[in-house]
Design a protein around this motif. Sequence first.
Motif, mmCIF file in Angstrom:
data_model
loop_
_atom_site.group_PDB
_atom_site.id
_atom_site.type_symbol
_atom_site.label_atom_id
_atom_site.label_comp_id
_atom_site.label_asym_id
_atom_site.label_seq_id
_atom_site.Cartn_x
_atom_site.Cartn_y
_atom_site.Cartn_z
ATOM 1 N N THR A 157 17.643 -34.463 48.078
ATOM 2 C CA THR A 157 16.677 -33.381 47.889
ATOM 3 C C THR A 157 16.927 -32.238 48.872
ATOM 4 O O THR A 157 17.078 -32.460 50.072
ATOM 5 C CB THR A 157 15.248 -33.912 48.049
ATOM 6 N N PHE A 158 16.948 -31.021 48.332
ATOM 7 C CA PHE A 158 17.156 -29.828 49.141
ATOM 8 C C PHE A 158 16.054 -28.819 48.798
ATOM 9 O O PHE A 158 14.909 -29.061 49.083
ATOM 10 C CB PHE A 158 18.574 -29.286 48.932
ATOM 11 N N GLY A 159 16.360 -27.693 48.191
ATOM 12 C CA GLY A 159 15.321 -26.733 47.838
ATOM 13 C C GLY A 159 14.745 -26.038 49.054
ATOM 14 O O GLY A 159 15.467 -25.686 49.998
ATOM 15 N N GLU A 160 13.422 -25.840 49.071
ATOM 16 C CA GLU A 160 12.771 -25.058 50.118
ATOM 17 C C GLU A 160 13.016 -25.676 51.496
ATOM 18 O O GLU A 160 12.931 -26.888 51.677
ATOM 19 C CB GLU A 160 11.273 -24.962 49.852
ATOM 20 N N GLY A 161 13.352 -24.821 52.452
ATOM 21 C CA GLY A 161 13.654 -25.293 53.802
ATOM 22 C C GLY A 161 15.123 -25.548 54.023
ATOM 23 O O GLY A 161 15.544 -25.842 55.154
#
Length: 471
Positions: free
Chosen positions: A211-215
């Motif tokens: 999981t990556f995305g925001e941040g």
Amino acid sequence: MKYKVFFRIFAAFSILAGLQFVSCKAGKDSATAWKQADKIINDIVVPQFPDKTFNVKDFGASGDGVTNNSEAFKKAIAECNVAGGGMVLVPAGKYLTGPIHLKSNVNFHLSEGAEILFTRDKKAYLPMVHTSYEGVELMNYSPLIYAYGQKNIAVTGKGVFNGQADNENWWNWVGKDEYGFKEEMPKQTDEQNLPRLRKMNEDGLPVEERTFGEGYNLRPTFFEPFDCENVLVQGVTFTNAPFWVLHPIKSNNVTVDGVTVRSHGPNNDGCDPEYSTNVHIKNCLFDTGDDCIAIKSGRNNDGRRVAIPSQNIIVENCEMKDGHGGVVMGSEISAGVRNVFVRNCRMDSPNLDRAIRIKTNTLRGGFVENVYVKNVQVGQVKEAVLKINTHYGIYANQEGEFIPTIKNIYLEDVQVENGGEYGILIKGREQSPVENVNFTNVTIKSTETPLSVENCEPIKFVNTTINGQKY
């Protein structure tokens, strides 16, 4: 039950044997290979759509360049899909939006004078979706245009998709001064970003846990049909992309026709088919910040896990301007590439590094076989007309245990004005030399060094001239 298992194994070996026979035959006979290319084209399913139109303005869209049209586009696409398919029409105007998610049997059509402006608000590209970054699957920001597991989809018209990426939006994450990076900013090479994803790949972590995305700071692709069938991209222009522009992944029957890609940001590859089969790229213009066309098949362990080669890919009647390479295979190529056909193209720019390029190393491994290039005009390239490198690496520690194989490379009826530093530049491996490279009716009028070849079978020359000397 045992008999069923035996039959399946026997059938699988039979199919593989048949593929190997076709592969060997194609590798020996150029005329047979081009007939194979024509057959691939004829067999590709180009999606057709019912004669029904869903005008986005009827769903509340406004082409004022300010109103966010995400919900209007979503509603139009959903209603078109539920009604059995048709055209979602975007009239002339400027339309601000978040990501566009296509559904089966939908043709998203931009009228002439229509421009889609993708919002600079990164939160709009959440929630995360199943996507890929440099050959490694992960959960990340949504691509700007995305389809997952859909059938019969299209993006067509004469309008423009503007990703609005620049040195203040997306590009500075690459961590280079020329793209707006400042020392205090986060970048993709920070430990929590690419190094973390690389480690997840090495450890075989399930995709849903990556999981990556925001941040985090991994940029989304522009247009990504993921695990789709019968895909058409026709007539439109893509510009200001965050990352790779066209990225069909795990998809079958993909047609890219008359598309213009003008995007000079970092890693702005024009079209990157990955784990994809039966891809036809024609009548396009590529003017890019990275490879014009780069055929991929996964990075390292991810490519070996997925184990789907990219194959049956035809590129014809295209023009390549700026870019790291005209038609490239690699470097994310661990599942292999076979049956690539390039014909009737023009490649010409002082900022085009190579015409045809194959790049891998012993971490990637993989194979490349049956590459046919015919009737190609090269005006100017910087480094080489043909470059094959099995020692490729822009990061440290690029040596591993997976020896790549490269064979059956054919260049025929190729005319080059200025080949740059090298006419032919090949760097194979002693354990696995490059095999069966052929030049027929090739003229390279000018190049600094005609040949630089290591660990390659003798190149076969027929009626070939480099710097006025016959080979």
